[in-house]
Design a protein around this motif. Structure first.
Motif, mmCIF file in Angstrom:
data_model
loop_
_atom_site.group_PDB
_atom_site.id
_atom_site.type_symbol
_atom_site.label_atom_id
_atom_site.label_comp_id
_atom_site.label_asym_id
_atom_site.label_seq_id
_atom_site.Cartn_x
_atom_site.Cartn_y
_atom_site.Cartn_z
ATOM 1 N N TYR A 8 0.541 -1.164 -0.037
ATOM 2 C CA TYR A 8 -0.467 0.091 0.226
ATOM 3 C C TYR A 8 0.758 1.633 0.761
ATOM 4 N N GLY A 9 0.205 2.424 -1.094
ATOM 5 C CA GLY A 9 0.768 3.238 -0.514
ATOM 6 C C GLY A 9 0.609 4.330 0.141
ATOM 7 N N ASN A 10 1.107 5.673 0.221
ATOM 8 C CA ASN A 10 0.962 6.660 1.569
ATOM 9 C C ASN A 10 0.300 6.901 1.576
ATOM 10 N N THR A 11 -0.927 6.897 -0.018
ATOM 11 C CA THR A 11 -1.701 7.674 0.409
ATOM 12 C C THR A 11 -2.761 7.008 0.560
ATOM 13 N N ALA A 12 -2.953 5.965 0.162
ATOM 14 C CA ALA A 12 -3.827 4.246 0.892
ATOM 15 C C ALA A 12 -3.911 4.981 2.118
ATOM 16 N N LYS A 13 -3.026 4.617 3.059
ATOM 17 C CA LYS A 13 -2.968 4.431 4.213
ATOM 18 C C LYS A 13 -3.678 5.975 4.474
ATOM 19 N N VAL A 14 -3.208 6.506 4.339
ATOM 20 C CA VAL A 14 -3.154 8.409 5.017
ATOM 21 C C VAL A 14 -5.169 8.191 5.066
ATOM 22 N N LEU A 15 -5.775 7.344 3.940
ATOM 23 C CA LEU A 15 -6.764 7.852 3.745
ATOM 24 C C LEU A 15 -7.484 6.219 4.793
ATOM 25 N N HIS A 16 -6.615 5.584 5.203
ATOM 26 C CA HIS A 16 -7.459 4.203 5.443
ATOM 27 C C HIS A 16 -7.334 4.678 7.292
ATOM 28 N N TRP A 17 -6.149 5.769 7.735
ATOM 29 C CA TRP A 17 -6.112 5.216 8.568
ATOM 30 C C TRP A 17 -7.212 7.192 9.013
ATOM 31 N N MET A 18 -7.590 7.770 8.403
ATOM 32 C CA MET A 18 -8.266 8.739 8.371
ATOM 33 C C MET A 18 -9.684 8.410 9.355
#
Length: 177
Positions: free
Chosen positions: A7-17
């Motif tokens: 997973y890239g940073n965008t996917a991770k940020v969206l997930h944790w948000m």
């Protein structure tokens, strides 16, 4: 379309948000007082609706991101675990959308004209006091409980992978160290 290995940073940020907003959303929903018929939405309800809309927008963005930036399943997992993982993820997407949309129907059923985000009024999804609004709005609590159960399964699986299997599957969604 080529699948990425992680997973890239965008996917991770969206997930944790989404995780943080869902935690806030469940806390507000749980602590919110019962809504009496004919009562206008209070500040807790307006906040609950605003967060729900943000979650809905983020889950749609996360879904679109996942479609265009697919991540290959961990090749270390047995086939049944990959299928179960994929199924639980799709269930989570569906339940988040279902919970948000049934909540929106509930607000429409109540006749609430809300502008929780930057003053933009929400369109009414049903006429106030309609049978459809009552029916669909009534599913909101059930969808929320279903979502909570699916989240529990997802979190339990993550912890099992982290602490029992120790297979580093959970690290795929954590920030890089």
């Amino acid at each position: 379309m080529t699948q990425q290995p992680a997973y890239g940073n965008t996917a991770k940020v969206l997930h944790w948000m989404i995780v943080l907003l869902l935690a806030a959303q469940f806390a507000i929903g749980w602590l919110m007082p019962d809504i009496q018929p004919g009562a206008p939405p209070g500040s807790a309800m307006t906040l609950h609706i605003a967060i729900g809309l943000i979650i809905l927008m983020l889950i749609i963005l996360r879904f679109a991101w996942r479609l265009f930036h697919p991540v290959a399943p961990a090749n270390t997992l047995p086939r049944w675990q990959r299928l179960l993982s994929e199924s639980v993820h799709w269930l989570l997407y569906g339940l988040v959308v279902a919970t948000a949309m049934t909540g929106w129907f509930f607000a429409s059923f109540r006749g609430w004209h809300l502008s929780p985000l930057v003053g933009v009024p929400l369109p009414m999804l049903t006429a106030p006091d309609s049978i459809a609004g009552r029916l669909v709005g009534g599913w909101h609590q059930a969808a929320g409980f279903g979502l909570l159960i699916a989240i529990g399964i997802h979190v339990a699986a993550a912890f099992i992978h982290a602490f029992v299997f120790r297979d580093r599957i959970m690290q795929r969604m954590l920030p890089r160290a």
